[in-house]
Design a protein around this motif. Structure first.
Motif, PDB file in Angstrom:
ATOM      1  N   VAL A   1      21.820 -29.119  13.872  1.00 15.40           N
ATOM      2  CA  VAL A   1      21.656 -28.598  12.512  1.00 15.40           C
ATOM      3  C   VAL A   1      20.661 -29.435  11.725  1.00 15.40           C
ATOM      4  CG1 VAL A   1      22.849 -28.176  10.328  1.00 15.40           C
ATOM      5  CG2 VAL A   1      23.969 -27.594  12.487  1.00 15.40           C
ATOM      6  N   GLY A   2      20.606 -30.719  12.003  1.00 16.79           N
ATOM      7  CA  GLY A   2      19.790 -31.621  11.206  1.00 16.79           C
ATOM      8  C   GLY A   2      18.335 -31.700  11.585  1.00 16.79           C
ATOM      9  N   THR A   3      17.891 -30.984  12.613  1.00 19.01           N
ATOM     10  CA  THR A   3      16.487 -31.049  13.016  1.00 19.01           C
ATOM     11  C   THR A   3      15.857 -29.660  13.047  1.00 19.01           C
ATOM     12  OG1 THR A   3      14.953 -31.701  14.784  1.00 19.01           O
ATOM     13  CG2 THR A   3      17.123 -30.905  15.464  1.00 19.01           C
ATOM     14  N   PRO A   4      14.640 -29.534  12.532  1.00 18.80           N
ATOM     15  CA  PRO A   4      13.938 -28.243  12.602  1.00 18.80           C
ATOM     16  C   PRO A   4      13.271 -28.018  13.957  1.00 18.80           C
ATOM     17  CG  PRO A   4      12.600 -29.825  11.427  1.00 18.80           C
ATOM     18  CD  PRO A   4      13.894 -30.523  11.753  1.00 18.80           C
ATOM     19  N   ASN A   5      13.244 -29.046  14.804  1.00 21.68           N
ATOM     20  CA  ASN A   5      12.535 -28.958  16.080  1.00 21.68           C
ATOM     21  C   ASN A   5      13.363 -29.669  17.148  1.00 21.68           C
ATOM     22  OD1 ASN A   5      10.728 -29.338  18.295  1.00 21.68           O
ATOM     23  ND2 ASN A   5       8.997 -29.059  16.904  1.00 21.68           N
ATOM     24  N   ILE A   6      13.952 -28.892  18.057  1.00 21.82           N
ATOM     25  CA  ILE A   6      14.826 -29.486  19.072  1.00 21.82           C
ATOM     26  C   ILE A   6      14.045 -30.330  20.068  1.00 21.82           C
ATOM     27  CG2 ILE A   6      16.564 -27.680  18.864  1.00 21.82           C
ATOM     28  CD1 ILE A   6      15.496 -26.494  21.468  1.00 21.82           C
ATOM     29  N   VAL A   7      12.766 -29.995  20.282  1.00 19.05           N
ATOM     30  CA  VAL A   7      11.957 -30.803  21.199  1.00 19.05           C
ATOM     31  C   VAL A   7      11.798 -32.213  20.653  1.00 19.05           C
ATOM     32  CG1 VAL A   7       9.703 -31.047  22.287  1.00 19.05           C
ATOM     33  CG2 VAL A   7      10.750 -28.795  22.117  1.00 19.05           C
ATOM     34  N   THR A   8      11.559 -32.304  19.342  1.00 18.29           N
ATOM     35  CA  THR A   8      11.433 -33.620  18.712  1.00 18.29           C
ATOM     36  C   THR A   8      12.725 -34.408  18.851  1.00 18.29           C
ATOM     37  OG1 THR A   8       9.860 -32.724  17.101  1.00 18.29           O
ATOM     38  CG2 THR A   8      10.911 -34.825  16.570  1.00 18.29           C
ATOM     39  N   ALA A   9      13.853 -33.733  18.574  1.00 17.05           N
ATOM     40  CA  ALA A   9      15.149 -34.412  18.656  1.00 17.05           C
ATOM     41  C   ALA A   9      15.446 -34.884  20.066  1.00 17.05           C
ATOM     42  CB  ALA A   9      16.248 -33.477  18.168  1.00 17.05           C
ATOM     43  N   LEU A  10      15.169 -34.043  21.063  1.00 14.18           N
ATOM     44  CA  LEU A  10      15.428 -34.416  22.460  1.00 14.18           C
ATOM     45  C   LEU A  10      14.523 -35.553  22.912  1.00 14.18           C
ATOM     46  CD1 LEU A  10      15.898 -30.887  24.064  1.00 14.18           C
ATOM     47  CD2 LEU A  10      17.630 -32.676  23.953  1.00 14.18           C
TER      48      LEU A  10
END
Length: 277
Positions: free
Chosen positions: A149-158
């Protein structure tokens, strides 16, 4: 958009002038490539698209391998997933697949185009769906609900979770390569629409002229380059995006109207032939 990610994201605080210059260089380079014919342009597009698919696939596999010892979360409850939101998400990703419209505009330039374009369209959709599923599986497996929920970009988070700060480079490469594939696809199809309009008498006749050796619509390519360069040099990205969306919907409406008129005239001709019989 290309200039913003490739220049401003890499070198913080750099002048917007160089951002626009980088965008102009990119448009000029791809325009020149397209002047060499659809075979050359198609080869370049295959390379950048394959590179994009390869990076996404290797990235997802590397995350799964890195997190192999961790227990997958995969909590598909009402707060994180529902059938309705899942269906809407799948519909939304179809907008990211340029093959729907890009392929149709080059059909007459592809050998055995009618059969190959249909196959490539289905194959392209399948690849997009598989990549989307792979990324979502990776995200739902190794990111908590709060992280999702807290990230607009899952690639960045991963990437940040796996490799920390250097993970930003992975995101940067993916975004830039994705922008390049879209830019090049637009440069391929835009002049071909203009050429067909000229052939139908809806645009100046000189725009339908093809290069004698490469069979590329160089006059239409040059016109597109001039218009795009003007927008890039003197306009803003938001204004260009708004103009693009408005013209796109106008074009879609005209296509529907044209199809209805064509269908109506065909039906009238059929009825006329039946009356004669």
């Amino acid at each position: 958009l290309f200039g913003s990610y490739s220049i401003e994201t890499t070198f913080a605080g750099i002048s917007s002038l160089y951002t626009k210059e980088s965008a102009l260089v990119m448009v000029a380079a791809f325009t020149f490539i397209n002047c060499m014919g659809i075979k050359t342009a198609g080869s370049v597009q295959r390379i950048v698209v394959s590179l994009q698919i390869l990076i996404i696939t290797l990235f997802s596999i590397s995350v799964i391998i890195y997190c192999h010892g961790n227990t997958p979360i995969l909590q598909f409850n009402e707060q994180t997933y529902s059938l309705r939101t899942g269906v809407l998400a799948f519909v939304a990703i179809l907008w990211s697949f340029e093959g729907f419209n890009s392929l149709t505009f080059i059909t007459d330039e592809v050998r055995d185009g009618y059969r190959r374009i249909r196959w490539l369209t289905f194959a392209g959709c399948a690849v997009v769906f598989l990549i989307y599923l792979l990324l979502n599986y990776t995200a739902f497996s190794y990111l908590s609900h709060s992280e999702l929920v807290g990230t607009p970009n899952i690639v960045t988070a991963l990437s940040m979770k796996v490799s920390g700060a250097p993970g930003r480079l992975i995101t940067f490469i993916l975004i830039v390569v994705g922008i390049i594939t879209t830019i090049h696809a637009s440069i391929i199809i835009g002049p071909r629409i203009t050429k067909v309009l000229a052939e139908d008498g809806l645009a100046p006749a000189f725009l339908r002229k093809l290069h004698p050796a490469y069979a590329s619509p160089n006059n239409a390519l040059l016109l597109q380059f001039i218009l795009v360069s003007g927008f890039v040099a003197f306009g803003r990205f938001e204004a260009l995006l708004t103009c693009f969306i408005v013209i796109n919907w106008l074009f879609y409406c005209l296509v529907v109207i044209g199809f209805i008129r064509f269908k109506w005239r065909s039906d009238q001709q059929t009825l006329g032939c039946l009356d004669v019989l």
